[in-house]
Scaffold this motif. Structure first.
Motif, PDB file in Angstrom:
ATOM      1  N   ILE A   1       1.165  -0.861  -0.343  1.00 46.20           N
ATOM      2  CA  ILE A   1      -0.442  -0.751   0.190  1.00 46.20           C
ATOM      3  C   ILE A   1       0.928   1.538  -0.004  1.00 46.20           C
ATOM      4  O   ILE A   1       1.568   1.983   0.863  1.00 46.20           O
ATOM      5  CB  ILE A   1      -1.161   0.359   1.435  1.00 46.20           C
ATOM      6  CG1 ILE A   1      -1.851  -1.251   1.087  1.00 46.20           C
ATOM      7  CG2 ILE A   1      -1.727   1.027   0.797  1.00 46.20           C
ATOM      8  CD1 ILE A   1      -1.221  -2.175   2.546  1.00 46.20           C
ATOM      9  N   SER A   2       0.956   2.247  -0.956  1.00 47.34           N
ATOM     10  CA  SER A   2       1.545   3.729  -1.269  1.00 47.34           C
ATOM     11  C   SER A   2       0.182   4.292  -1.453  1.00 47.34           C
ATOM     12  O   SER A   2       0.458   4.675  -3.049  1.00 47.34           O
ATOM     13  CB  SER A   2       2.801   2.627  -2.118  1.00 47.34           C
ATOM     14  OG  SER A   2       3.083   4.366  -2.270  1.00 47.34           O
ATOM     15  N   GLU A   3       0.411   5.351  -0.760  1.00 48.68           N
ATOM     16  CA  GLU A   3      -1.261   6.098  -1.534  1.00 48.68           C
ATOM     17  C   GLU A   3      -0.369   6.608  -2.099  1.00 48.68           C
ATOM     18  O   GLU A   3      -1.489   7.083  -3.104  1.00 48.68           O
ATOM     19  CB  GLU A   3      -1.849   6.539  -0.248  1.00 48.68           C
ATOM     20  CG  GLU A   3      -1.220   7.712   0.654  1.00 48.68           C
ATOM     21  CD  GLU A   3      -0.257   7.705   0.880  1.00 48.68           C
ATOM     22  OE1 GLU A   3       0.551   8.934   1.206  1.00 48.68           O
ATOM     23  OE2 GLU A   3       0.710   6.705   1.731  1.00 48.68           O
TER      24      GLU A   3
ATOM     25  N   THR B   1      -2.465   1.693  -4.999  1.00 51.19           N
ATOM     26  CA  THR B   1      -1.894   3.795  -4.543  1.00 51.19           C
ATOM     27  C   THR B   1      -3.160   4.369  -5.497  1.00 51.19           C
ATOM     28  O   THR B   1      -4.545   3.948  -5.833  1.00 51.19           O
ATOM     29  CB  THR B   1      -0.771   3.668  -6.360  1.00 51.19           C
ATOM     30  OG1 THR B   1      -0.374   5.641  -5.295  1.00 51.19           O
ATOM     31  CG2 THR B   1      -1.117   3.696  -6.864  1.00 51.19           C
TER      32      THR B   1
ATOM     33  N   MET C   1      -8.360   9.162   3.569  1.00 52.27           N
ATOM     34  CA  MET C   1      -7.496   7.419   3.556  1.00 52.27           C
ATOM     35  C   MET C   1      -8.992   6.552   4.297  1.00 52.27           C
ATOM     36  O   MET C   1      -8.454   5.097   3.619  1.00 52.27           O
ATOM     37  CB  MET C   1      -6.382   7.306   5.230  1.00 52.27           C
ATOM     38  CG  MET C   1      -5.091   8.102   4.330  1.00 52.27           C
ATOM     39  SD  MET C   1      -4.193   7.619   1.960  1.00 52.27           S
ATOM     40  CE  MET C   1      -4.896   8.480   1.306  1.00 52.27           C
TER      41      MET C   1
ATOM     42  N   ALA D   1       2.434  -1.748   4.608  1.00 49.20           N
ATOM     43  CA  ALA D   1       1.823  -0.555   4.423  1.00 49.20           C
ATOM     44  C   ALA D   1       2.992   0.910   4.248  1.00 49.20           C
ATOM     45  O   ALA D   1       4.059   0.156   5.033  1.00 49.20           O
ATOM     46  CB  ALA D   1       0.810   0.370   5.482  1.00 49.20           C
TER      47      ALA D   1
ATOM     48  N   SER E   1      -0.865   5.387   4.416  1.00 51.71           N
ATOM     49  CA  SER E   1      -0.925   3.898   3.717  1.00 51.71           C
ATOM     50  C   SER E   1      -1.095   3.282   4.755  1.00 51.71           C
ATOM     51  O   SER E   1      -1.738   2.483   5.523  1.00 51.71           O
ATOM     52  CB  SER E   1       0.175   3.985   2.815  1.00 51.71           C
ATOM     53  OG  SER E   1       0.565   4.423   1.862  1.00 51.71           O
TER      54      SER E   1
END
Length: 419
Positions: A7-9, A47, A86, A109, A114
């Motif tokens: 997870i890499s926002e 993402t 988020m 994360a 994330s």
């Protein structure tokens, strides 16, 4: 086949490195995903969708997909303003994982936001959570003060993630110390795993050939600064050191600054260039500083290899991938004695460590390298060996596999069942 959700926002592996909000985290996620895919893992990188026309799911590498999450408007939003989205990000992941009946073994994360989304998925689905912060809010605030645009709520969120994550990844000894002292992290649940470089991407090439391809002067003592153009990277310190190098040591060096929000260096695209040009004027080296603009990953090896020395003097740096890339190309590194740089650069062996805000000391070290090219070459070769031994992405992935396997085994043995 084990399945991993990275997870890499805000940091997509598909983004152009060196542009707005795109840097080391993008490189980390992209290369870790590729290496895990090579090892036979099925990896999905979640993402945020920041362009309306992006496909929902994009193949990225063998066994690796990028999943674009609809959270907030489908346009670029500064990362400092993403926190309100988020919860939606996390809810989408839960729905995606349930709808497609994809069972993930690990959630990993990257960055605290994330982590907010990943915690929702962990609680809903019972999947072990690995947390890599990449930068810690309390450290950032210490160095940036009022210039830090993140809300104070970041501190409580990071405290919660440090407590709740099944494993927290420290990227260097300084990161580990900060997690324990500032966040009361449990050392038993912290693993130190560094960042790395791709040994198929970065290796030495002939300096004269590299310079010729870039149109650089063959004999000039040439310094390279490469990365995002933001104040905390300390590029102004490097420029002032160039002035000291000229005034105090009589050495006419060249500085090439690679990075920015566009390939053509312009104040309109990258406002920081305007400030740095002013610094160069004040330091009397405007004629010796070239702003190159952003360049693709495939070109960076040439820039590193064409340089006599790579310099990076940020105020703080959780890890810092560029010094390792430079070392992999056989170039000595002069870096600020902060964060991860303190553990990647071996002072006096692969380059030098200097204070972060001390252009005079930096200039003195640059003068040493300019006057003793044999030592510079030895340091470059020592750096290449060190990078190969300690910092390849393949080695990083192997260490991360051990973390994942331990958590997955413990999770299976606990008898916990996902919701």
């Amino acid at each position: 086949m084990r399945r991993i959700a990275l997870i890499s926002e805000h940091a997509s592996p598909l983004a152009s490195i060196g542009s707005i909000d795109s840097g080391g985290q993008n490189v980390y996620v992209a290369h870790l995903a590729r290496q895990l895919g090579k090892c036979g893992y099925a990896v999905d990188v979640f993402t945020r969708r920041d362009k309306a026309l992006l496909a929902d799911v994009v193949p990225f590498a063998p066994n690796v997909r990028v999943v674009h999450v609809p959270a907030g408007p489908a346009v670029h939003v500064p990362k400092e303003a993403l926190l309100p989205y988020m919860a939606d990000f996390g809810d989408f992941m839960v729905d995606f994982m349930r709808r497609d009946a994809i069972g993930y073994d690990i959630l990993h994360a990257n960055f605290f936001m994330s982590g907010v989304a990943a915690l929702r998925a962990r609680r809903a689905l019972g999947i072990p959570l690995v947390m890599t912060f990449h930068a810690l809010g309390k450290v950032r605030r210490l160095h940036q003060g009022s210039a830090d645009g993140f809300p104070d709520s970041r501190f409580d969120i990071e405290d919660e993630l440090a407590r709740e994550a099944d494993c927290v990844i420290a990227e260097c000894p300084q990161d580990l110390e900060d997690l324990v002292t500032l966040y009361r992290g449990d050392p038993a649940r912290i693993e130190t795993v560094p960042c790395g470089f791709d040994d198929e991407e970065f290796a030495p090439m002939d300096r004269d050939a590299a310079r010729a391809s870039l149109g650089w002067e063959r004999e000039a003592f040439t310094v390279l600064q490469l990365g995002r153009l933001v104040p905390r990277k300390g590029i102004d310190n490097v420029i002032r050191a160039m002035g000291c190098l000229r005034r105090h040591f009589g050495i006419a060096a060249r500085l090439h600054v690679v990075g920015g929000n566009a390939e053509q260096p312009s104040v309109e695209a990258t406002p920081e260039i305007g400030r740095l040009r002013g610094v160069a004027e004040q330091a009397g080296v405007a004629d010796a500083v070239t702003f190159v603009g952003r360049r693709g990953r495939e070109q960076l090896r040439t820039f590193y290899s064409a340089s006599d020395v790579f310099v990076t003097t940020p105020w703080y740096e959780p890890f810092g991938i560029t010094p390792v890339e430079a070392m992999a190309c056989g170039v000595p590194v002069v870096g600020a004695s902060v964060g991860g740089i303190r553990s990647t650069v071996a002072d006096g062996e692969t380059g030098y460590l200097v204070p972060a805000h001390d252009p005079d000391t930096l200039a003195a070290r640059l003068a040493d390298l300019a006057r003793d090219r044999a030592t510079a070459r030895r340091m470059g070769e020592a750096g290449r060996r060190r990078a190969q031994a300690l910092f390849t992405w393949a080695g990083v992935a192997r260490q991360m596999e051990q973390v994942y396997a331990r958590l997955a085994t413990a999770h299976a043995g606990s008898g916990r069942v996902a919701a």
